[in-house]
Design a protein around this motif. Structure first.
Motif, PDB file in Angstrom:
ATOM      1  N   LYS A  77       0.842  -1.192   0.000  1.00  0.00           N
ATOM      2  CA  LYS A  77       0.000   0.000   0.000  1.00  0.00           C
ATOM      3  C   LYS A  77       0.876   1.240   0.000  1.00  0.00           C
ATOM      4  O   LYS A  77       2.000   1.223   0.492  1.00  0.00           O
ATOM      5  N   LEU A  78       0.329   2.314  -0.546  1.00  0.00           N
ATOM      6  CA  LEU A  78       1.020   3.590  -0.545  1.00  0.00           C
ATOM      7  C   LEU A  78       0.462   4.432   0.607  1.00  0.00           C
ATOM      8  O   LEU A  78      -0.748   4.669   0.677  1.00  0.00           O
ATOM      9  N   GLU A  79       1.337   4.845   1.502  1.00  0.00           N
ATOM     10  CA  GLU A  79       0.917   5.653   2.651  1.00  0.00           C
ATOM     11  C   GLU A  79       0.821   7.113   2.200  1.00  0.00           C
ATOM     12  O   GLU A  79       1.823   7.817   2.123  1.00  0.00           O
ATOM     13  N   VAL A  80      -0.400   7.569   1.932  1.00  0.00           N
ATOM     14  CA  VAL A  80      -0.600   8.880   1.325  1.00  0.00           C
ATOM     15  C   VAL A  80      -0.806   9.970   2.368  1.00  0.00           C
ATOM     16  O   VAL A  80      -0.103  10.979   2.378  1.00  0.00           O
ATOM     17  N   LEU A  81      -1.769   9.797   3.256  1.00  0.00           N
ATOM     18  CA  LEU A  81      -2.082  10.803   4.267  1.00  0.00           C
ATOM     19  C   LEU A  81      -2.076  10.196   5.653  1.00  0.00           C
ATOM     20  O   LEU A  81      -2.314   8.999   5.820  1.00  0.00           O
ATOM     21  N   THR A  82      -1.819  11.019   6.657  1.00  0.00           N
ATOM     22  CA  THR A  82      -2.050  10.606   8.036  1.00  0.00           C
ATOM     23  C   THR A  82      -3.513  10.889   8.363  1.00  0.00           C
ATOM     24  O   THR A  82      -4.195  11.650   7.671  1.00  0.00           O
ATOM     25  N   SER A 200      -5.577   4.063  12.324  1.00  0.00           N
ATOM     26  CA  SER A 200      -5.627   5.040  13.410  1.00  0.00           C
ATOM     27  C   SER A 200      -4.909   4.518  14.644  1.00  0.00           C
ATOM     28  O   SER A 200      -4.148   5.238  15.294  1.00  0.00           O
ATOM     29  N   ASN A 201      -5.151   3.236  14.972  1.00  0.00           N
ATOM     30  CA  ASN A 201      -4.487   2.647  16.145  1.00  0.00           C
ATOM     31  C   ASN A 201      -2.984   2.635  15.971  1.00  0.00           C
ATOM     32  O   ASN A 201      -2.233   2.880  16.928  1.00  0.00           O
ATOM     33  N   ASN A 202      -2.526   2.349  14.730  1.00  0.00           N
ATOM     34  CA  ASN A 202      -1.093   2.322  14.465  1.00  0.00           C
ATOM     35  C   ASN A 202      -0.485   3.704  14.656  1.00  0.00           C
ATOM     36  O   ASN A 202       0.574   3.859  15.270  1.00  0.00           O
ATOM     37  N   ILE A 203      -1.174   4.742  14.144  1.00  0.00           N
ATOM     38  CA  ILE A 203      -0.682   6.105  14.290  1.00  0.00           C
ATOM     39  C   ILE A 203      -0.662   6.518  15.749  1.00  0.00           C
ATOM     40  O   ILE A 203       0.300   7.110  16.237  1.00  0.00           O
ATOM     41  N   GLU A 204      -1.761   6.203  16.471  1.00  0.00           N
ATOM     42  CA  GLU A 204      -1.820   6.559  17.885  1.00  0.00           C
ATOM     43  C   GLU A 204      -0.724   5.842  18.673  1.00  0.00           C
ATOM     44  O   GLU A 204      -0.134   6.413  19.601  1.00  0.00           O
ATOM     45  N   ASN A 205      -0.426   4.586  18.303  1.00  0.00           N
ATOM     46  CA  ASN A 205       0.632   3.842  18.978  1.00  0.00           C
ATOM     47  C   ASN A 205       1.989   4.491  18.744  1.00  0.00           C
ATOM     48  O   ASN A 205       2.804   4.616  19.660  1.00  0.00           O
ATOM     49  N   ILE A 206       2.234   4.929  17.500  1.00  0.00           N
ATOM     50  CA  ILE A 206       3.489   5.606  17.172  1.00  0.00           C
ATOM     51  C   ILE A 206       3.597   6.915  17.940  1.00  0.00           C
ATOM     52  O   ILE A 206       4.654   7.245  18.484  1.00  0.00           O
ATOM     53  N   GLU A 207       2.488   7.676  18.006  1.00  0.00           N
ATOM     54  CA  GLU A 207       2.504   8.934  18.745  1.00  0.00           C
ATOM     55  C   GLU A 207       2.839   8.700  20.213  1.00  0.00           C
ATOM     56  O   GLU A 207       3.614   9.444  20.815  1.00  0.00           O
ATOM     57  N   THR A 208       2.251   7.647  20.788  1.00  0.00           N
ATOM     58  CA  THR A 208       2.519   7.328  22.195  1.00  0.00           C
ATOM     59  C   THR A 208       3.989   6.972  22.404  1.00  0.00           C
ATOM     60  O   THR A 208       4.623   7.424  23.369  1.00  0.00           O
ATOM     61  N   GLN A 209       4.531   6.169  21.485  1.00  0.00           N
ATOM     62  CA  GLN A 209       5.944   5.800  21.591  1.00  0.00           C
ATOM     63  C   GLN A 209       6.848   7.025  21.472  1.00  0.00           C
ATOM     64  O   GLN A 209       7.809   7.184  22.236  1.00  0.00           O
ATOM     65  N   LEU A 210       6.527   7.899  20.515  1.00  0.00           N
ATOM     66  CA  LEU A 210       7.343   9.098  20.322  1.00  0.00           C
ATOM     67  C   LEU A 210       7.259  10.025  21.528  1.00  0.00           C
ATOM     68  O   LEU A 210       8.267  10.629  21.921  1.00  0.00           O
ATOM     69  N   LEU A 270       4.680  20.742  26.179  1.00  0.00           N
ATOM     70  CA  LEU A 270       3.230  20.990  26.201  1.00  0.00           C
ATOM     71  C   LEU A 270       2.575  19.986  25.254  1.00  0.00           C
ATOM     72  O   LEU A 270       2.450  20.213  24.049  1.00  0.00           O
ATOM     73  N   TRP A 271       2.177  18.850  25.827  1.00  0.00           N
ATOM     74  CA  TRP A 271       1.747  17.719  25.007  1.00  0.00           C
ATOM     75  C   TRP A 271       0.465  17.998  24.230  1.00  0.00           C
ATOM     76  O   TRP A 271       0.188  17.327  23.223  1.00  0.00           O
ATOM     77  N   ASP A 272      -0.315  18.982  24.658  1.00  0.00           N
ATOM     78  CA  ASP A 272      -1.530  19.279  23.902  1.00  0.00           C
ATOM     79  C   ASP A 272      -1.224  19.948  22.561  1.00  0.00           C
ATOM     80  O   ASP A 272      -2.109  20.080  21.707  1.00  0.00           O
ATOM     81  N   THR A 273       0.033  20.349  22.349  1.00  0.00           N
ATOM     82  CA  THR A 273       0.451  20.930  21.063  1.00  0.00           C
ATOM     83  C   THR A 273       1.180  19.915  20.193  1.00  0.00           C
ATOM     84  O   THR A 273       1.643  20.249  19.109  1.00  0.00           O
ATOM     85  N   PHE A 274       1.287  18.683  20.654  1.00  0.00           N
ATOM     86  CA  PHE A 274       2.109  17.657  19.997  1.00  0.00           C
ATOM     87  C   PHE A 274       1.422  17.131  18.741  1.00  0.00           C
ATOM     88  O   PHE A 274       0.274  16.687  18.777  1.00  0.00           O
ATOM     89  N   LEU A 275       2.135  17.182  17.603  1.00  0.00           N
ATOM     90  CA  LEU A 275       1.626  16.673  16.330  1.00  0.00           C
ATOM     91  C   LEU A 275       2.681  15.789  15.674  1.00  0.00           C
ATOM     92  O   LEU A 275       3.876  16.055  15.784  1.00  0.00           O
ATOM     93  N   VAL A 276       2.228  14.752  14.982  1.00  0.00           N
ATOM     94  CA  VAL A 276       3.133  13.830  14.276  1.00  0.00           C
ATOM     95  C   VAL A 276       2.648  13.669  12.847  1.00  0.00           C
ATOM     96  O   VAL A 276       1.457  13.492  12.606  1.00  0.00           O
ATOM     97  N   GLU A 277       3.589  13.741  11.898  1.00  0.00           N
ATOM     98  CA  GLU A 277       3.292  13.428  10.507  1.00  0.00           C
ATOM     99  C   GLU A 277       4.327  12.422  10.005  1.00  0.00           C
ATOM    100  O   GLU A 277       5.504  12.509  10.356  1.00  0.00           O
ATOM    101  N   HIS A 278       3.843  11.492   9.181  1.00  0.00           N
ATOM    102  CA  HIS A 278       4.701  10.432   8.648  1.00  0.00           C
ATOM    103  C   HIS A 278       5.200  10.840   7.276  1.00  0.00           C
ATOM    104  O   HIS A 278       4.408  11.157   6.396  1.00  0.00           O
ATOM    105  N   ASP A 279       6.517  10.861   7.083  1.00  0.00           N
ATOM    106  CA  ASP A 279       7.110  11.206   5.794  1.00  0.00           C
ATOM    107  C   ASP A 279       8.090  10.111   5.405  1.00  0.00           C
ATOM    108  O   ASP A 279       9.180  10.012   5.959  1.00  0.00           O
ATOM    109  N   ASP A 280       7.682   9.266   4.443  1.00  0.00           N
ATOM    110  CA  ASP A 280       8.464   8.073   4.084  1.00  0.00           C
ATOM    111  C   ASP A 280       8.742   7.259   5.346  1.00  0.00           C
ATOM    112  O   ASP A 280       7.812   6.809   5.994  1.00  0.00           O
ATOM    113  N   ASN A 281      10.011   7.088   5.724  1.00  0.00           N
ATOM    114  CA  ASN A 281      10.344   6.286   6.903  1.00  0.00           C
ATOM    115  C   ASN A 281      10.618   7.143   8.137  1.00  0.00           C
ATOM    116  O   ASN A 281      11.111   6.627   9.146  1.00  0.00           O
TER     117      ASN A 281
END
Length: 326
Positions: A77-82, A200-210, A270-281
């Motif tokens: 699959k091609l990961e296009v958007l978060t 969504s769960n995968n993204i949330e898991n990555i955010e938690t790890q980060l 300030l975790w309420d400002t925390f954002l993550v975007e996936h770009d390639d790897n």
């Protein structure tokens, strides 16, 4: 390298601008800031789609978000958007009452992709897209025609007004059709929600790890445990604040000198400002933090409020970091 990821993105944006929506057919109304411009001062318009155009033939306006991807993931699959990007663009489309399109280039080079697809955001069903779905919306390497965009027929809600003089519908037939539609919708929703929930769960898991990694990273710096930094920083860092291509050893050396000058420091993310975007790897994170430090021999803290952009590899090690003062 991290800069190459941004350079690829900006290179594909230029391709989209010049090849797909050329000046003789489309008026450029808006373009978001570049990576270099955001280094000087972050602009909120960066959260908008990359371009806003006006079609010279129809006079209609629309947005385009450009995404280039080199390869498919392990699930073909091609990961296009978060998920956050999709939700942000959907909300933006509704607020602005202006259609959003996703221009996807994949394989080949960013300035000359092998394949192109153009999705209306309303047709974008999954964050990760199979090749067969990309082929449904494939376009040629040439200017997009106004007819291809179907801007005249674009609508944000179904019209429910009855036409004058129309006959009342057959209630039994309508009930049967409605039941069939409901059953099909339930089946589709179940399949679709599983796919989106997994993503969504995968993204949330990555955010938690980060969040855990970043929290530990600042705790190490605050406590002066610099020997642990190799667990959090790549051997080569593309950008370290105002400097480029630094080795881990030079960063640790700089931190030791910094620690001598400012032996006391506290950092609060300030975790309420925390954002993550996936770009390639890579994972691009932005967040704000309150930063306090006390110079050696001083009784007073210096206080700063910062906006941090940091990039972490798939191994959750730091590849790049820079800051803006707020």
């Amino acid at each position: 390298m991290y800069f190459n990821s941004f350079q690829k993105g900006e290179s594909f944006e230029s391709y989209v601008l010049q090849t797909l929506f050329p000046e003789d057919q489309y008026t450029l109304i808006h373009r978001t800031n570049s990576f270099e411009q955001n280094q000087e001062r972050f602009s909120e318009n960066t959260l908008q789609p990359d371009f806003k155009f006006r079609c010279k033939q129809s006079g209609k306006e629309f947005f385009v978000e450009a995404k280039f991807r080199s390869d498919f993931n392990n699930h073909n699959k091609l990961e296009v958007l978060t998920l956050k990007q999709f939700e942000r663009y959907k909300m933006f489309q509704e607020q602005e009452q202006c259609p959003v399109f996703i221009a996807v280039g994949y394989e080949g080079y960013a300035n000359d992709p092998e394949n192109l697809s153009l999705f209306p955001l309303n047709e974008f069903e999954y964050l990760n897209v199979y090749r067969s779905k990309l082929n449904e919306f494939a376009i040629k390497h040439e200017p997009i025609s106004s007819n291809r965009l179907k801007l005249d027929g674009f609508s944000y809600q179904e019209k429910t007004e009855k036409k004058k003089g129309s006959k009342p519908p057959n209630t039994k037939v309508m009930a049967y059709l409605l039941a069939t539609i409901v059953l099909l919708a339930i089946a589709f929703w179940g399949y679709s929600s599983i796919n989106k929930r997994e993503s969504s769960n995968n993204i949330e898991n990555i955010e938690t790890q980060l969040q855990g990694v970043i929290g530990n990273y600042y705790s190490i710096l605050d406590q002066g445990e610099l020997s642990k930094l190799p667990d959090y920083i790549n051997p080569i860092v593309d950008k370290w604040y105002s400097k480029e291509n630094l080795t881990l050893e030079s960063i640790i050396s700089q931190q030791k000198d910094y620690q001598k000058k400012y032996p006391t420091r506290t950092t609060k993310v300030l975790w309420d400002t925390f954002l993550v975007e996936h770009d390639d790897n890579d994972y691009i994170t932005t967040y704000q933090l309150d930063y306090k430090l006390k110079p050696r021999g001083s009784q007073h803290f210096k206080n700063y409020k910062l906006k941090i952009t940091s990039v972490w590899g798939s191994n959750f090690k730091l590849k790049s970091m820079f800051e803006d003062r707020l």
